[in-house]
Design a protein around this motif. Structure first.
Motif, PDB file in Angstrom:
ATOM      1  N   GLY A 345       0.793  -1.215   0.000  1.00 28.66           N
ATOM      2  CA  GLY A 345       0.000   0.000   0.000  1.00 28.66           C
ATOM      3  C   GLY A 345       0.826   1.265   0.000  1.00 28.66           C
ATOM      4  O   GLY A 345       0.266   2.368  -0.087  1.00 28.66           O
ATOM      5  N   ALA A 346       2.149   1.141   0.121  1.00 27.11           N
ATOM      6  CA  ALA A 346       3.013   2.321   0.110  1.00 27.11           C
ATOM      7  C   ALA A 346       3.079   2.922  -1.298  1.00 27.11           C
ATOM      8  O   ALA A 346       3.006   2.204  -2.310  1.00 27.11           O
ATOM      9  N   TYR A 347       3.221   4.237  -1.350  1.00 24.40           N
ATOM     10  CA  TYR A 347       3.325   4.963  -2.621  1.00 24.40           C
ATOM     11  C   TYR A 347       4.794   5.292  -2.849  1.00 24.40           C
ATOM     12  O   TYR A 347       5.427   5.971  -2.019  1.00 24.40           O
ATOM     13  N   VAL A 348       5.351   4.764  -3.965  1.00 20.51           N
ATOM     14  CA  VAL A 348       6.785   4.889  -4.224  1.00 20.51           C
ATOM     15  C   VAL A 348       7.003   5.464  -5.625  1.00 20.51           C
ATOM     16  O   VAL A 348       6.089   5.534  -6.454  1.00 20.51           O
ATOM     17  N   GLU A 349       8.251   5.835  -5.835  1.00 18.81           N
ATOM     18  CA  GLU A 349       8.667   6.359  -7.140  1.00 18.81           C
ATOM     19  C   GLU A 349       9.774   5.460  -7.688  1.00 18.81           C
ATOM     20  O   GLU A 349      10.795   5.256  -7.034  1.00 18.81           O
ATOM     21  N   THR A 350       9.549   4.922  -8.894  1.00 16.70           N
ATOM     22  CA  THR A 350      10.528   4.045  -9.537  1.00 16.70           C
ATOM     23  C   THR A 350      11.111   4.736 -10.770  1.00 16.70           C
ATOM     24  O   THR A 350      10.742   5.869 -11.101  1.00 16.70           O
ATOM     25  N   ALA A 351      12.003   4.031 -11.427  1.00 17.32           N
ATOM     26  CA  ALA A 351      12.598   4.587 -12.655  1.00 17.32           C
ATOM     27  C   ALA A 351      11.571   4.688 -13.765  1.00 17.32           C
ATOM     28  O   ALA A 351      11.703   5.530 -14.677  1.00 17.32           O
ATOM     29  N   ASP A 352      10.504   3.870 -13.710  1.00 17.55           N
ATOM     30  CA  ASP A 352       9.469   3.901 -14.738  1.00 17.55           C
ATOM     31  C   ASP A 352       8.302   4.800 -14.379  1.00 17.55           C
ATOM     32  O   ASP A 352       7.382   4.965 -15.194  1.00 17.55           O
ATOM     33  N   GLY A 353       8.314   5.367 -13.194  1.00 17.90           N
ATOM     34  CA  GLY A 353       7.235   6.257 -12.780  1.00 17.90           C
ATOM     35  C   GLY A 353       6.758   5.943 -11.368  1.00 17.90           C
ATOM     36  O   GLY A 353       7.296   5.057 -10.685  1.00 17.90           O
ATOM     37  N   LYS A 354       5.738   6.630 -10.952  1.00 15.36           N
ATOM     38  CA  LYS A 354       5.194   6.447  -9.608  1.00 15.36           C
ATOM     39  C   LYS A 354       4.136   5.346  -9.607  1.00 15.36           C
ATOM     40  O   LYS A 354       3.452   5.132 -10.621  1.00 15.36           O
ATOM     41  N   GLY A 355       4.028   4.696  -8.460  1.00 18.15           N
ATOM     42  CA  GLY A 355       3.041   3.628  -8.335  1.00 18.15           C
ATOM     43  C   GLY A 355       2.861   3.206  -6.888  1.00 18.15           C
ATOM     44  O   GLY A 355       3.452   3.772  -5.964  1.00 18.15           O
ATOM     45  N   ARG A 356       2.025   2.177  -6.708  1.00 16.87           N
ATOM     46  CA  ARG A 356       1.703   1.685  -5.365  1.00 16.87           C
ATOM     47  C   ARG A 356       2.156   0.240  -5.228  1.00 16.87           C
ATOM     48  O   ARG A 356       1.966  -0.570  -6.137  1.00 16.87           O
ATOM     49  N   VAL A 357       2.744  -0.080  -4.053  1.00 22.35           N
ATOM     50  CA  VAL A 357       3.269  -1.417  -3.793  1.00 22.35           C
ATOM     51  C   VAL A 357       2.097  -2.357  -3.531  1.00 22.35           C
ATOM     52  O   VAL A 357       1.233  -2.098  -2.690  1.00 22.35           O
ATOM     53  N   CYS A 358       2.069  -3.478  -4.253  1.00 22.26           N
ATOM     54  CA  CYS A 358       0.996  -4.456  -4.087  1.00 22.26           C
ATOM     55  C   CYS A 358       1.478  -5.762  -3.472  1.00 22.26           C
ATOM     56  O   CYS A 358       0.669  -6.570  -3.011  1.00 22.26           O
ATOM     57  N   GLU A 359       2.792  -5.987  -3.441  1.00 23.85           N
ATOM     58  CA  GLU A 359       3.328  -7.216  -2.851  1.00 23.85           C
ATOM     59  C   GLU A 359       4.773  -6.983  -2.443  1.00 23.85           C
ATOM     60  O   GLU A 359       5.529  -6.280  -3.134  1.00 23.85           O
ATOM     61  N   THR A 360       5.181  -7.570  -1.299  1.00 23.31           N
ATOM     62  CA  THR A 360       6.554  -7.427  -0.812  1.00 23.31           C
ATOM     63  C   THR A 360       7.088  -8.777  -0.367  1.00 23.31           C
ATOM     64  O   THR A 360       6.340  -9.667   0.037  1.00 23.31           O
ATOM     65  N   ASN A 361       8.407  -8.907  -0.439  1.00 26.79           N
ATOM     66  CA  ASN A 361       9.122 -10.061   0.115  1.00 26.79           C
ATOM     67  C   ASN A 361      10.188  -9.497   1.044  1.00 26.79           C
ATOM     68  O   ASN A 361      11.220  -8.992   0.598  1.00 26.79           O
ATOM     69  N   LEU A 362       9.927  -9.610   2.347  1.00 26.83           N
ATOM     70  CA  LEU A 362      10.818  -8.976   3.303  1.00 26.83           C
ATOM     71  C   LEU A 362      12.196  -9.595   3.316  1.00 26.83           C
ATOM     72  O   LEU A 362      13.198  -8.901   3.554  1.00 26.83           O
ATOM     73  N   LEU A 363      12.300 -10.884   3.060  1.00 27.47           N
ATOM     74  CA  LEU A 363      13.602 -11.550   3.138  1.00 27.47           C
ATOM     75  C   LEU A 363      14.492 -11.189   1.953  1.00 27.47           C
ATOM     76  O   LEU A 363      15.700 -10.984   2.117  1.00 27.47           O
ATOM     77  N   THR A 364      13.934 -11.102   0.762  1.00 29.97           N
ATOM     78  CA  THR A 364      14.736 -10.791  -0.433  1.00 29.97           C
ATOM     79  C   THR A 364      14.727  -9.303  -0.771  1.00 29.97           C
ATOM     80  O   THR A 364      15.596  -8.841  -1.517  1.00 29.97           O
ATOM     81  N   GLY A 365      13.757  -8.548  -0.277  1.00 34.36           N
ATOM     82  CA  GLY A 365      13.674  -7.126  -0.583  1.00 34.36           C
ATOM     83  C   GLY A 365      13.092  -6.832  -1.948  1.00 34.36           C
ATOM     84  O   GLY A 365      13.272  -5.724  -2.480  1.00 34.36           O
ATOM     85  N   ILE A 366      12.380  -7.781  -2.580  1.00 33.17           N
ATOM     86  CA  ILE A 366      11.783  -7.601  -3.894  1.00 33.17           C
ATOM     87  C   ILE A 366      10.360  -7.077  -3.738  1.00 33.17           C
ATOM     88  O   ILE A 366       9.582  -7.586  -2.908  1.00 33.17           O
ATOM     89  N   LEU A 367      10.000  -6.062  -4.526  1.00 30.57           N
ATOM     90  CA  LEU A 367       8.678  -5.430  -4.477  1.00 30.57           C
ATOM     91  C   LEU A 367       7.981  -5.584  -5.816  1.00 30.57           C
ATOM     92  O   LEU A 367       8.634  -5.633  -6.872  1.00 30.57           O
ATOM     93  N   LYS A 368       6.657  -5.636  -5.774  1.00 32.00           N
ATOM     94  CA  LYS A 368       5.817  -5.553  -6.975  1.00 32.00           C
ATOM     95  C   LYS A 368       5.024  -4.265  -6.877  1.00 32.00           C
ATOM     96  O   LYS A 368       4.316  -4.042  -5.888  1.00 32.00           O
ATOM     97  N   VAL A 369       5.181  -3.424  -7.930  1.00 34.65           N
ATOM     98  CA  VAL A 369       4.599  -2.087  -7.917  1.00 34.65           C
ATOM     99  C   VAL A 369       3.648  -1.944  -9.095  1.00 34.65           C
ATOM    100  O   VAL A 369       4.004  -2.304 -10.240  1.00 34.65           O
ATOM    101  N   GLN A 370       2.448  -1.436  -8.790  1.00 32.91           N
ATOM    102  CA  GLN A 370       1.477  -1.106  -9.834  1.00 32.91           C
ATOM    103  C   GLN A 370       1.647   0.367 -10.201  1.00 32.91           C
ATOM    104  O   GLN A 370       1.400   1.251  -9.372  1.00 32.91           O
ATOM    105  N   LEU A 371       2.114   0.630 -11.419  1.00 29.84           N
ATOM    106  CA  LEU A 371       2.350   1.997 -11.858  1.00 29.84           C
ATOM    107  C   LEU A 371       1.028   2.698 -12.137  1.00 29.84           C
ATOM    108  O   LEU A 371       0.026   2.066 -12.533  1.00 29.84           O
ATOM    109  N   ASP A 372       1.044   4.004 -11.958  1.00 32.59           N
ATOM    110  CA  ASP A 372      -0.171   4.777 -12.207  1.00 32.59           C
ATOM    111  C   ASP A 372      -0.547   4.769 -13.690  1.00 32.59           C
ATOM    112  O   ASP A 372      -1.738   4.768 -14.035  1.00 32.59           O
TER     113      ASP A 372
END
Length: 410
Positions: A345-372
């Motif tokens: 649910g966090a709102y982040v800014e990536t190299a491809d644009g801004k979006g909202r985090v929909c899934e996280t993996n705390l152990l590996t640090g990998i995020l899935k972001v839905q871009l606006d």
């Protein structure tokens, strides 16, 4: 009534009263400027003449009073004169008096008993004793006796005299880490003490059978779990479980008439029941609580949510029906990961644009972001390659809380 009555009787009286109430007019008095002639004409009648001074009574000079230095004889002759008796005492105790102040000085010389705080570097010698196979470790003072791992010791506890196993040998620890004062051990267990302990364990099995029969005889809704006899036989503790409150007063009287000792019944929870009975968990290993856990740690549903576990009651609960104790083991690591990783649910800014985090993996640090600009195709990025604009929160929905309500041990 005749009107003449008012005219002749009342009216004259009222008239007289009115005349009497009118103030009299006084003649003005002519006061001359020079009162010499007035005083001469009114020599005996003058009220302004000053009064003659009263004759002064001549008094005889006071005789000197001889005050003796020692007032003992004077006090003995005048026992009723309490005022004179108290005054010398005030002078003796007065701070202005330079006389003898020995009584007060004696009280000051008596030292007061004050509890001195333990020094930060002070060390004390202890040993660790455990009374159950897997239970809490209690500290005692060894009293100058050296113990080895696995030795038995006779100590005095709140339940009475007990025989426990040494799990922590002689060592020195800071006094600030223990609760002082420590009780000393009674003695190191002898062969006779060990035989007596084995006899108590054999008696517990027989008492357990009687305990179950008595419960069935009194038709009580309770399940017997365990029996514990003290080393000196002064008390027998019965452990049981029940869904509600049980009136076991008649049961206690019955057991006391059989064993002629002090009887105590304790109702325990399902987690304590699993700890006493033991068993195998869903991982295939013996229960943690019956293997190495000395005390239960609080476990909550939020821990399972923060660890991204499936909130399925059959997967996160143990044999006791409560949340598994192992959820607490890695909670500190997950809390540290949550501080550095954007939450769902966090709102982040990536190299491809801004979006909202929909899934996280705390152990590996990998995020899935839905871009606006393209929410249907989430991208996968590393937490180090995004900029956090607004962090999310780990929340438990009402439906999840309602479904998992019975798993938390209140």
């Amino acid at each position: 009534m005749d009107n003449n009555y008012f005219t002749e009787k009342i009216a004259p009286k009222n008239k007289t009263a009115q005349e009497n109430t009118q103030p009299k007019q006084t003649q003005p008095v002519n006061i001359p400027d020079d009162l010499t002639e007035h005083r001469a004409n009114h020599d005996g009648k003058s009220a302004a003449q000053p009064a003659k001074p009263a004759p002064v009574k001549q008094t005889q000079p006071a005789q000197p009073v001889n005050i003796p230095d020692d007032l003992t004889e004077h006090r003995a002759n005048h026992p009723d004169n309490k005022r004179e008796e108290k005054r010398p005492e005030r002078r003796e105790n007065s701070p202005k008096n330079d006389g003898n102040r020995a009584p007060r000085q004696e009280r000051r010389d008596v030292p007061r008993r004050e509890k001195k705080p333990a020094e930060s570097g002070a060390l004390t010698e202890i040993i660790g004793v455990r009374f159950k196979d897997v239970g809490k470790v209690y500290y005692f003072a060894p009293g100058g006796v050296q113990f080895e791992q696995g030795d038995q010791a006779i100590v005095e506890t709140a339940r009475g005299v007990e025989c426990g196993e040494i799990v922590l040998t002689n060592r020195k620890v800071p006094e600030s880490t223990i609760v002082s004062p420590l009780k000393d051990i009674i003695r190191k267990a002898t062969q006779a003490d060990i035989k007596q302990l084995e006899e108590r364990r054999r008696q517990e099995k027989e008492i357990m059978q009687v305990f179950g029969d008595k419960i069935a005889q009194h038709k009580l809704d309770m399940k017997p779990i365990d029996v514990d006899c003290t080393f000196d036989g002064s008390k027998i503790l019965f452990y049981f479980t029940s869904d509600g409150r049980v009136d076991f007063r008649e049961l206690v009287k019955d057991l006391a008439s059989v064993y002629r000792t002090r009887i105590e019944l304790r109702q325990i929870g399902v987690r304590d029941e699993a700890k006493m009975l033991g068993g195998l968990g869903i991982c295939g290993r013996p229960f943690c609580c019956s293997s190495f856990l000395g005390e239960f740690q609080p476990v909550s549903i939020k821990m399972a949510k923060e660890q991204s576990l499936s909130l399925n009651p059959t997967k996160i609960s143990g044999t006791c029906g409560r949340l598994m104790c192992c959820l607490k083991y890695e909670q500190n690591c997950y809390e540290e990961f949550l501080r550095t990783t954007p939450k769902v649910g966090a709102y982040v800014e990536t190299a491809d644009g801004k979006g909202r985090v929909c899934e996280t993996n705390l152990l590996t640090g990998i995020l899935k972001v839905q871009l606006d600009k393209n929410p249907d195709a989430p991208i996968t990025v590393n937490k180090a390659d995004v900029k956090l604009l607004k962090d999310g929160q780990v929340r438990i929905s009402r439906d999840e809380a309602r479904a998992l309500k019975g798993l938390e041990d209140k």
